[in-house]
Design a protein around this motif. Structure first.
Motif, PDB file in Angstrom:
ATOM      1  N   CYS A   1       0.856  -1.186   0.000  1.00 19.38           N
ATOM      2  CA  CYS A   1       0.000   0.000   0.000  1.00 19.38           C
ATOM      3  C   CYS A   1       0.891   1.234   0.000  1.00 19.38           C
ATOM      4  N   THR A   2       0.802   2.026  -1.069  1.00 23.24           N
ATOM      5  CA  THR A   2       1.639   3.224  -1.188  1.00 23.24           C
ATOM      6  C   THR A   2       0.871   4.508  -0.886  1.00 23.24           C
ATOM      7  N   TYR A   3      -0.446   4.390  -0.747  1.00 30.84           N
ATOM      8  CA  TYR A   3      -1.288   5.539  -0.370  1.00 30.84           C
ATOM      9  C   TYR A   3      -2.590   4.990   0.188  1.00 30.84           C
ATOM     10  N   HIS A   4      -3.092   5.655   1.215  1.00 29.57           N
ATOM     11  CA  HIS A   4      -4.452   5.384   1.672  1.00 29.57           C
ATOM     12  C   HIS A   4      -5.048   6.683   2.198  1.00 29.57           C
ATOM     13  N   GLY A   5      -6.318   6.857   1.903  1.00 31.07           N
ATOM     14  CA  GLY A   5      -7.054   8.015   2.369  1.00 31.07           C
ATOM     15  C   GLY A   5      -8.456   7.582   2.725  1.00 31.07           C
ATOM     16  N   SER A   6      -9.100   8.367   3.577  1.00 29.51           N
ATOM     17  CA  SER A   6     -10.447   7.991   3.980  1.00 29.51           C
ATOM     18  C   SER A   6     -11.372   9.199   3.990  1.00 29.51           C
ATOM     19  N   HIS A   7     -12.635   8.890   3.989  1.00 28.25           N
ATOM     20  CA  HIS A   7     -13.710   9.871   4.007  1.00 28.25           C
ATOM     21  C   HIS A   7     -13.523  10.869   2.868  1.00 28.25           C
ATOM     22  N   LEU A   8     -13.736  12.135   3.137  1.00 24.78           N
ATOM     23  CA  LEU A   8     -13.577  13.132   2.080  1.00 24.78           C
ATOM     24  C   LEU A   8     -12.127  13.588   1.957  1.00 24.78           C
ATOM     25  N   GLY A   9     -11.234  12.925   2.685  1.00 22.36           N
ATOM     26  CA  GLY A   9      -9.801  13.181   2.592  1.00 22.36           C
ATOM     27  C   GLY A   9      -9.115  12.340   1.524  1.00 22.36           C
ATOM     28  N   ILE A  10      -9.888  11.608   0.744  1.00 25.12           N
ATOM     29  CA  ILE A  10      -9.320  10.836  -0.364  1.00 25.12           C
ATOM     30  C   ILE A  10      -8.907  11.840  -1.446  1.00 25.12           C
ATOM     31  N   LYS A  11      -7.620  11.866  -1.761  1.00 26.76           N
ATOM     32  CA  LYS A  11      -7.071  12.860  -2.689  1.00 26.76           C
ATOM     33  C   LYS A  11      -6.517  12.185  -3.938  1.00 26.76           C
ATOM     34  N   LEU A  12      -7.227  12.329  -5.041  1.00 21.56           N
ATOM     35  CA  LEU A  12      -6.756  11.714  -6.288  1.00 21.56           C
ATOM     36  C   LEU A  12      -5.470  12.342  -6.799  1.00 21.56           C
ATOM     37  N   ASP A  13      -5.208  13.603  -6.447  1.00 24.58           N
ATOM     38  CA  ASP A  13      -3.936  14.189  -6.875  1.00 24.58           C
ATOM     39  C   ASP A  13      -2.764  13.484  -6.185  1.00 24.58           C
ATOM     40  N   GLU A  14      -2.959  13.020  -4.956  1.00 25.42           N
ATOM     41  CA  GLU A  14      -1.911  12.256  -4.266  1.00 25.42           C
ATOM     42  C   GLU A  14      -1.737  10.870  -4.910  1.00 25.42           C
ATOM     43  N   VAL A  15      -2.841  10.269  -5.296  1.00 30.08           N
ATOM     44  CA  VAL A  15      -2.770   8.979  -5.986  1.00 30.08           C
ATOM     45  C   VAL A  15      -2.017   9.157  -7.297  1.00 30.08           C
ATOM     46  N   LYS A  16      -2.342  10.220  -8.028  1.00 27.38           N
ATOM     47  CA  LYS A  16      -1.701  10.485  -9.317  1.00 27.38           C
ATOM     48  C   LYS A  16      -0.193  10.664  -9.161  1.00 27.38           C
ATOM     49  N   LYS A  17       0.231  11.380  -8.138  1.00 22.78           N
ATOM     50  CA  LYS A  17       1.673  11.581  -7.897  1.00 22.78           C
ATOM     51  C   LYS A  17       2.365  10.247  -7.677  1.00 22.78           C
ATOM     52  N   ARG A  18       1.739   9.373  -6.912  1.00 15.94           N
ATOM     53  CA  ARG A  18       2.371   8.095  -6.586  1.00 15.94           C
ATOM     54  C   ARG A  18       2.339   7.124  -7.774  1.00 15.94           C
ATOM     55  N   VAL A  19       1.293   7.175  -8.588  1.00 11.92           N
ATOM     56  CA  VAL A  19       1.214   6.315  -9.766  1.00 11.92           C
ATOM     57  C   VAL A  19       2.261   6.764 -10.790  1.00 11.92           C
ATOM     58  N   SER A  20       2.461   8.050 -10.905  1.00 11.26           N
ATOM     59  CA  SER A  20       3.411   8.596 -11.875  1.00 11.26           C
ATOM     60  C   SER A  20       4.854   8.403 -11.460  1.00 11.26           C
ATOM     61  N   ALA A  21       5.091   8.217 -10.151  1.00 10.23           N
ATOM     62  CA  ALA A  21       6.471   8.136  -9.632  1.00 10.23           C
ATOM     63  C   ALA A  21       7.158   6.854 -10.058  1.00 10.23           C
TER      64      ALA A  21
END
Length: 113
Positions: free
Chosen positions: A93-113
């Motif tokens: 697991c390289t990212y986890h977020g919950s509730h309305l704190g789920i941030k797709l921009d953070e997911v995008k950064k990690r997928v692109s890395a």
């Protein structure tokens, strides 16, 4: 956004192996929670515009499959929350977020890395 159902504990190891070939997202959803419904709708609406075509998406109905959720928490060493999004890459697991704190921009950064 094409959801694969995650409803068996046995799928978790296979999903971790799959994440070594392509990123995988797990969305843990409580079907009786309005915040979870809002998070799911927002996720689905923003998914395409973020260019996640190479990310496989799994959907877990927490109310129907709570033991699977518990095993996900243990397997990936992430505290259970609901709703929750986990990004799995290379079996971890390289990212986890919950509730309305789920941030797709953070997911995008990690997928692109």
């Amino acid at each position: 956004m094409q959801w694969e159902k995650l409803n068996e504990v046995g799928q978790i190891e296979a999903l971790a192996e799959e994440s070594k070939q392509q990123p995988v997202v797990i969305f843990k959803h409580s079907t009786s929670c309005s915040i979870s419904a809002t998070a799911k709708t927002r996720l689905e609406r923003q998914w395409a515009e973020n260019g996640f075509g190479n990310v496989k998406t799994y959907y877990l109905d927490l109310l129907a499959h709570r033991p699977v959720s518990n095993e996900i928490a243990d397997f990936f060493q992430v505290r259970h929350e609901s709703p929750q999004l986990l990004l799995i890459q290379d079996g971890m697991c390289t990212y986890h977020g919950s509730h309305l704190g789920i941030k797709l921009d953070e997911v995008k950064k990690r997928v692109s890395a």
